[in-house]
Design a protein around this motif. Structure first.
Motif, PDB file in Angstrom:
ATOM      1  N   PRO A 165      31.500  51.557  43.120  1.00  0.00           N
ATOM      2  CA  PRO A 165      32.411  52.612  43.531  1.00  0.00           C
ATOM      3  C   PRO A 165      31.948  53.443  44.720  1.00  0.00           C
ATOM      4  CG  PRO A 165      32.326  52.487  41.142  1.00  0.00           C
ATOM      5  CD  PRO A 165      31.254  51.574  41.656  1.00  0.00           C
ATOM      6  N   SER A 166      30.653  53.707  44.830  1.00  0.00           N
ATOM      7  CA  SER A 166      30.166  54.502  45.968  1.00  0.00           C
ATOM      8  C   SER A 166      30.344  53.741  47.272  1.00  0.00           C
ATOM      9  CB  SER A 166      28.700  54.895  45.758  1.00  0.00           C
ATOM     10  OG  SER A 166      28.556  55.752  44.642  1.00  0.00           O
ATOM     11  N   LEU A 167      29.999  52.457  47.277  1.00  0.00           N
ATOM     12  CA  LEU A 167      30.210  51.628  48.447  1.00  0.00           C
ATOM     13  C   LEU A 167      31.695  51.573  48.793  1.00  0.00           C
ATOM     14  CD1 LEU A 167      29.157  49.499  50.533  1.00  0.00           C
ATOM     15  CD2 LEU A 167      29.668  47.774  48.795  1.00  0.00           C
ATOM     16  N   ASN A 168      32.535  51.406  47.786  1.00  0.00           N
ATOM     17  CA  ASN A 168      33.980  51.357  48.007  1.00  0.00           C
ATOM     18  C   ASN A 168      34.481  52.635  48.656  1.00  0.00           C
ATOM     19  OD1 ASN A 168      33.682  48.991  46.561  1.00  0.00           O
ATOM     20  ND2 ASN A 168      34.598  49.800  44.689  1.00  0.00           N
ATOM     21  N   GLY A 169      33.981  53.774  48.166  1.00  0.00           N
ATOM     22  CA  GLY A 169      34.385  55.062  48.720  1.00  0.00           C
ATOM     23  C   GLY A 169      33.985  55.196  50.181  1.00  0.00           C
ATOM     24  N   GLN A 170      32.806  54.687  50.521  1.00  0.00           N
ATOM     25  CA  GLN A 170      32.353  54.751  51.913  1.00  0.00           C
ATOM     26  C   GLN A 170      33.204  53.855  52.812  1.00  0.00           C
ATOM     27  OE1 GLN A 170      27.931  54.411  52.296  1.00  0.00           O
ATOM     28  NE2 GLN A 170      27.952  54.677  50.078  1.00  0.00           N
ATOM     29  N   LEU A 171      33.561  52.686  52.318  1.00  0.00           N
ATOM     30  CA  LEU A 171      34.423  51.797  53.088  1.00  0.00           C
ATOM     31  C   LEU A 171      35.789  52.429  53.308  1.00  0.00           C
ATOM     32  CD1 LEU A 171      33.550  48.391  51.382  1.00  0.00           C
ATOM     33  CD2 LEU A 171      33.093  48.968  53.761  1.00  0.00           C
ATOM     34  N   ALA A 172      36.331  53.048  52.275  1.00  0.00           N
ATOM     35  CA  ALA A 172      37.643  53.691  52.395  1.00  0.00           C
ATOM     36  C   ALA A 172      37.585  54.855  53.370  1.00  0.00           C
ATOM     37  CB  ALA A 172      38.128  54.155  51.023  1.00  0.00           C
ATOM     38  N   ALA A 173      36.525  55.651  53.289  1.00  0.00           N
ATOM     39  CA  ALA A 173      36.388  56.805  54.178  1.00  0.00           C
ATOM     40  C   ALA A 173      36.282  56.371  55.631  1.00  0.00           C
ATOM     41  CB  ALA A 173      35.164  57.626  53.780  1.00  0.00           C
ATOM     42  N   ALA A 174      35.715  55.189  55.857  1.00  0.00           N
ATOM     43  CA  ALA A 174      35.566  54.674  57.218  1.00  0.00           C
ATOM     44  C   ALA A 174      36.806  53.924  57.694  1.00  0.00           C
ATOM     45  CB  ALA A 174      34.347  53.763  57.293  1.00  0.00           C
ATOM     46  N   GLY A 175      37.836  53.859  56.851  1.00  0.00           N
ATOM     47  CA  GLY A 175      39.058  53.159  57.218  1.00  0.00           C
ATOM     48  C   GLY A 175      38.901  51.656  57.292  1.00  0.00           C
ATOM     49  N   LEU A 176      38.042  51.109  56.444  1.00  0.00           N
ATOM     50  CA  LEU A 176      37.696  49.692  56.521  1.00  0.00           C
ATOM     51  C   LEU A 176      38.276  48.849  55.393  1.00  0.00           C
ATOM     52  CD1 LEU A 176      33.946  50.073  57.539  1.00  0.00           C
ATOM     53  CD2 LEU A 176      35.817  49.282  58.999  1.00  0.00           C
ATOM     54  N   LEU A 177      39.039  49.441  54.490  1.00  0.00           N
ATOM     55  CA  LEU A 177      39.626  48.668  53.399  1.00  0.00           C
ATOM     56  C   LEU A 177      41.009  48.177  53.810  1.00  0.00           C
ATOM     57  CD1 LEU A 177      38.678  50.536  50.096  1.00  0.00           C
ATOM     58  CD2 LEU A 177      37.592  48.555  51.162  1.00  0.00           C
ATOM     59  N   ASP A 178      41.127  46.867  53.955  1.00  0.00           N
ATOM     60  CA  ASP A 178      42.398  46.280  54.381  1.00  0.00           C
ATOM     61  C   ASP A 178      43.228  45.783  53.214  1.00  0.00           C
ATOM     62  OD1 ASP A 178      41.843  46.441  57.302  1.00  0.00           O
ATOM     63  OD2 ASP A 178      40.190  45.115  56.735  1.00  0.00           O
ATOM     64  N   GLU A 179      42.572  45.467  52.115  1.00  0.00           N
ATOM     65  CA  GLU A 179      43.307  45.035  50.925  1.00  0.00           C
ATOM     66  C   GLU A 179      42.492  45.342  49.683  1.00  0.00           C
ATOM     67  OE1 GLU A 179      45.950  41.432  50.807  1.00  0.00           O
ATOM     68  OE2 GLU A 179      44.402  40.706  49.439  1.00  0.00           O
ATOM     69  N   LEU A 180      43.191  45.713  48.620  1.00  0.00           N
ATOM     70  CA  LEU A 180      42.576  45.958  47.317  1.00  0.00           C
ATOM     71  C   LEU A 180      43.141  44.973  46.317  1.00  0.00           C
ATOM     72  CD1 LEU A 180      41.076  47.497  45.062  1.00  0.00           C
ATOM     73  CD2 LEU A 180      43.021  49.096  44.985  1.00  0.00           C
ATOM     74  N   CYS A 181      42.265  44.199  45.703  1.00  0.00           N
ATOM     75  CA  CYS A 181      42.636  43.298  44.616  1.00  0.00           C
ATOM     76  C   CYS A 181      42.095  43.923  43.332  1.00  0.00           C
ATOM     77  CB  CYS A 181      42.052  41.909  44.830  1.00  0.00           C
ATOM     78  SG  CYS A 181      42.596  41.115  46.359  1.00  0.00           S
ATOM     79  N   LEU A 182      42.987  44.438  42.531  1.00  0.00           N
ATOM     80  CA  LEU A 182      42.590  45.179  41.331  1.00  0.00           C
ATOM     81  C   LEU A 182      43.039  44.448  40.081  1.00  0.00           C
ATOM     82  CD1 LEU A 182      41.445  47.725  39.947  1.00  0.00           C
ATOM     83  CD2 LEU A 182      43.711  48.760  40.201  1.00  0.00           C
ATOM     84  N   SER A 183      42.075  44.093  39.244  1.00  0.00           N
ATOM     85  CA  SER A 183      42.380  43.522  37.930  1.00  0.00           C
ATOM     86  C   SER A 183      42.401  44.663  36.919  1.00  0.00           C
ATOM     87  CB  SER A 183      41.310  42.496  37.522  1.00  0.00           C
ATOM     88  OG  SER A 183      41.221  41.445  38.460  1.00  0.00           O
ATOM     89  N   VAL A 184      43.499  44.782  36.183  1.00  0.00           N
ATOM     90  CA  VAL A 184      43.627  45.829  35.172  1.00  0.00           C
ATOM     91  C   VAL A 184      43.413  45.194  33.804  1.00  0.00           C
ATOM     92  CG1 VAL A 184      45.081  47.618  34.165  1.00  0.00           C
ATOM     93  CG2 VAL A 184      45.234  47.116  36.613  1.00  0.00           C
ATOM     94  N   SER A 185      42.308  45.580  33.166  1.00  0.00           N
ATOM     95  CA  SER A 185      41.949  45.034  31.863  1.00  0.00           C
ATOM     96  C   SER A 185      42.709  45.764  30.753  1.00  0.00           C
ATOM     97  CB  SER A 185      40.442  45.196  31.643  1.00  0.00           C
ATOM     98  OG  SER A 185      40.074  44.827  30.337  1.00  0.00           O
ATOM     99  N   PRO A 186      43.258  45.039  29.776  1.00  0.00           N
ATOM    100  CA  PRO A 186      44.003  45.677  28.686  1.00  0.00           C
ATOM    101  C   PRO A 186      43.056  46.306  27.665  1.00  0.00           C
ATOM    102  CG  PRO A 186      43.937  43.328  28.307  1.00  0.00           C
ATOM    103  CD  PRO A 186      43.255  43.560  29.637  1.00  0.00           C
ATOM    104  N   ALA A 187      42.283  47.281  28.108  1.00  0.00           N
ATOM    105  CA  ALA A 187      41.291  47.931  27.247  1.00  0.00           C
ATOM    106  C   ALA A 187      41.259  49.416  27.533  1.00  0.00           C
ATOM    107  CB  ALA A 187      39.906  47.329  27.496  1.00  0.00           C
ATOM    108  N   LEU A 188      40.956  50.191  26.505  1.00  0.00           N
ATOM    109  CA  LEU A 188      40.698  51.622  26.646  1.00  0.00           C
ATOM    110  C   LEU A 188      39.207  51.838  26.429  1.00  0.00           C
ATOM    111  CD1 LEU A 188      43.714  53.103  24.643  1.00  0.00           C
ATOM    112  CD2 LEU A 188      43.411  53.123  27.126  1.00  0.00           C
ATOM    113  N   VAL A 189      38.564  52.536  27.372  1.00  0.00           N
ATOM    114  CA  VAL A 189      37.111  52.648  27.348  1.00  0.00           C
ATOM    115  C   VAL A 189      36.630  54.067  27.094  1.00  0.00           C
ATOM    116  CG1 VAL A 189      35.022  52.359  28.739  1.00  0.00           C
ATOM    117  CG2 VAL A 189      36.831  50.644  28.838  1.00  0.00           C
ATOM    118  N   GLY A 190      37.277  55.055  27.726  1.00  0.00           N
ATOM    119  CA  GLY A 190      36.800  56.431  27.608  1.00  0.00           C
ATOM    120  C   GLY A 190      35.472  56.598  28.331  1.00  0.00           C
TER     121      GLY A 190
END
Length: 228
Positions: A165-190
């Motif tokens: 997540p920290s690396l992802n945040g830095q990439l987003a802040a730098a305007g470098l994220l061109d696509e997000l592939c997000l898998s949503v797991s059917p789980a509740l974690v808390g």
């Protein structure tokens, strides 16, 4: 796997879905792959593996097969026990302190890259250079644009970012994220697991275009493209 959007296709080959690669001007395109629970957790017990399933692993393999290079934070590579791969992998570590005896380095088919900073200890950088190509990207903090450009200089046009997540945040802040592939797991974690992006709030909330939605075994596979 079945595709729900933009058109219903059942079954659908993930290679077809994710073969629609993003593009970027003047640099490699960066595609981020992450998994999160329904309530937004990115790990269970500190690892993402507890959220995954067979379909998620298949998507992971497809995304890697379509990438020229992988960009990952040292903490994620360490926690997820990255092994040697027949793919260019760049590990980001500001301290340049890694396990140089790990198979990831000693048994690599393709020599890895370590992205670090000028302020990293000289001994650490020297040790890294024995088993990897070292890229200095910044003085005290990693310049993500320089890191991505370094992959482009090695002929990578499609970069797959794998967190954390920290690396992802830095990439987003730098305007470098061109696509997000997000898998949503059917789980509740808390708990207090991080979200897929961690760090300071972005100056503007970039809008994303939903390109596709797929489903298998209760997992949703979302693909968002930057609307820049």
């Amino acid at each position: 796997m079945r595709q729900l959007l933009p058109d219903l296709i059942d079954p659908v080959d993930p290679v077809v879905v994710y073969g629609d690669l993003p593009e970027a001007r003047g640099r490699p395109a960066v595609r981020l792959n992450m998994i999160a629970s329904v309530d937004g957790a990115t790990t269970v017990g500190g690892l993402s593996g507890g959220l995954g399933g067979a379909a998620d692993k298949r998507v992971f393999s497809v995304l890697r097969s379509l990438a020229d290079a992988v960009l990952v934070a040292a903490g994620t590579a360490r926690a997820e026990a990255y092994g040697p791969a027949a793919l260019l992998i760049a590990v980001v570590s500001r301290s340049c302190a890694l396990d140089w005896q790990a198979p990831f380095f000693t048994a690599a088919t393709v020599r890895p890259i370590v992205v670090t900073v000028a302020d990293a200890p000289v001994d650490n950088r020297a040790r890294a250079a024995e088993v990897a190509d070292v890229v200095i990207a910044g003085e005290a903090s990693v310049d993500m644009r320089r890191a991505v450009d370094a992959l482009g200089e090695r002929d990578a046009r499609a970069v797959l970012a794998e967190g954390g997540p920290s690396l992802n945040g830095q990439l987003a802040a730098a305007g470098l994220l061109d696509e997000l592939c997000l898998s949503v797991s059917p789980a509740l974690v808390g708990g207090d697991s991080k979200r897929i992006l961690s760090g300071p709030a972005l100056e503007a909330a970039p809008r994303c275009e939903l390109r596709s939605v797929c489903e298998e075994d209760g997992y949703l596979f979302l693909r968002y493209r930057s609307s820049r």
